[in-house]
Design an enzyme around this catalytic site. Structure first.
Site, PDB file in Angstrom:
ATOM      1  N   HIS A   1      45.863  32.683   0.163  1.00  0.00           N
ATOM      2  CA  HIS A   1      46.173  34.029   1.046  1.00  0.00           C
ATOM      3  C   HIS A   1      47.310  34.811   0.596  1.00  0.00           C
ATOM      4  O   HIS A   1      47.936  35.563   1.281  1.00  0.00           O
ATOM      5  CB  HIS A   1      45.914  33.696   2.675  1.00  0.00           C
TER       6      HIS A   1
ATOM      7  N   GLU B   1      42.639  20.509  17.402  1.00  0.00           N
ATOM      8  CA  GLU B   1      41.408  20.340  17.962  1.00  0.00           C
ATOM      9  C   GLU B   1      40.312  20.383  17.187  1.00  0.00           C
ATOM     10  O   GLU B   1      40.610  20.651  15.929  1.00  0.00           O
ATOM     11  CB  GLU B   1      41.159  21.665  19.000  1.00  0.00           C
TER      12      GLU B   1
ATOM     13  N   GLY C   1      45.680  21.106  10.018  1.00  0.00           N
ATOM     14  CA  GLY C   1      46.035  22.263  10.776  1.00  0.00           C
ATOM     15  C   GLY C   1      45.236  23.565  10.622  1.00  0.00           C
ATOM     16  O   GLY C   1      46.119  24.718  10.488  1.00  0.00           O
TER      17      GLY C   1
ATOM     18  N   CYS D   1      52.620  46.044  -6.661  1.00  0.00           N
ATOM     19  CA  CYS D   1      52.527  47.419  -6.660  1.00  0.00           C
ATOM     20  C   CYS D   1      51.137  47.870  -6.394  1.00  0.00           C
ATOM     21  O   CYS D   1      50.250  47.360  -6.947  1.00  0.00           O
ATOM     22  CB  CYS D   1      53.050  47.746  -8.362  1.00  0.00           C
TER      23      CYS D   1
END
Ligand code: APR
Length: 274
Positions: A123, A241, A213, A131
């Site tokens: 990401h 979780e 995570g 640019c």
């Protein structure tokens, strides 16, 4: 839990190639909030506005001070963050030749600062600019950027002069003079091709993947553990979780990555030939 940790470390020692796939949860203990869940970034700032460039551009025009507050908060949070025991444990595992790469969805630089060398950033990277015109990339100088923010925050002009001031502060490309944007992947944008191909190849060729995570809800990145599993890899999930990965994970450890990863790596180190 101790037995599971011992077993996972044994599986790591037996593996030919181990890869880690990380998300916001690994940096949570460094003070960077996760995206989803209680206290998550998207609870405070709507992803429909702050998760994409058109939304940010609109905020810049309508509520420039709010945009400045958002950017300042992100800058201060990321600047204060230090690698935590989970980042350091992955760094050590790579230095011991027991981890091939870290594929991360995170845009912070904590994996690298934790000692990981082979980091695949799906990401993008908050500390890199691109640019808008010619796509040239260059590192962001955080100290300089902090000073610019300080200057912008110290004057509180009206809306129009604030828009002018922010426009003037936008970094310019050294090659073509175009405006530069953060080199991160916003919603609706494609992943960087090189990183995506490398991540796929790592997922297809590993025999154990540590998934740490991540809610694994954002595709295509979230398909990486699926790819590893379908090529026969053992999946070890470390999370607060259960996620969509938990359905097919071979081991699930619920808790803080910063508490769970170090004992795994220590057990691997004890099992290495002297
Ligand atoms: N240790 C282990 N897991 C943790 C910890 C911790 N200390 N703290 C939180 N978690 C877990 C949560 O249980 C949750 O499942 O980390 C996960 C974080 O999930 P998200 O906030 O959805 O983050 P992530 O999966 O990285 O998001 C993916 O979504 O908005 C986009 O581009 C953004 O890269 C991001 C992508």
């Amino acid at each position: 839990m101790e037995d599971k940790i011992k077993e996972i470390s044994r599986r790591i020692l037996e593996s030919k190639k181990v890869v880690a796939f990380t998300g916001a949860g690994i940096s949570a203990e460094s003070g960077i909030p996760t995206f989803r869940g209680q206290g998550g970034i998207w609870e405070k700032y709507s992803p429909a506005i702050y998760g994409n460039l058109p939304g940010l551009a609109l905020t810049f025009l309508i509520r420039p001070k709010k945009l400045l507050r958002f950017v300042t908060e992100v800058y201060e949070t990321f600047s204060a963050a230090q690698p935590n025991p989970a980042h350091l444990a992955l760094g050590r595992l790579e230095q011991r030749d027991r981890l091939s790469s870290v594929i991360t969805q995170n845009i912070d630089n904590l994996q690298e600062r934790g000692g990981s060398r082979n980091v695949i950033k799906l990401h993008g990277d908050l500390y890199r600019l691109r640019c808008l015109k010619c796509q040239a990339q260059r590192p962001l100088d955080p100290t300089n950027f902090g000073l610019v923010l300080q200057e912008l925050n110290s004057t509180q002009p009206g809306r129009l002069s604030m828009i002018r001031k922010i426009r003037e502060a936008i970094p310019r490309c050294l090659d073509c003079g175009g405006g530069m944007r953060p080199d991160i992947v916003f919603f609706g944008e494609g992943l960087p091709q090189d990183e995506w191909l490398r991540a796929q190849s790592e997922a297809q060729s590993c025999d154990l993947m540590l998934v740490i995570g991540t809610s694994s809800l954002v595709y295509p990145a979230a398909s990486i553990p699926h790819l590893a599993k379908s090529n026969g890899a053992t999946i070890v999930e470390i999370t607060h979780e259960k996620s969509s990965i938990s359905f097919f994970a071979d081991y699930i450890l619920l808790g803080n990555a910063g508490d769970l990863l170090p004992p795994i790596v220590e057990a691997v180190e004890r099992g290495l030939p002297k």
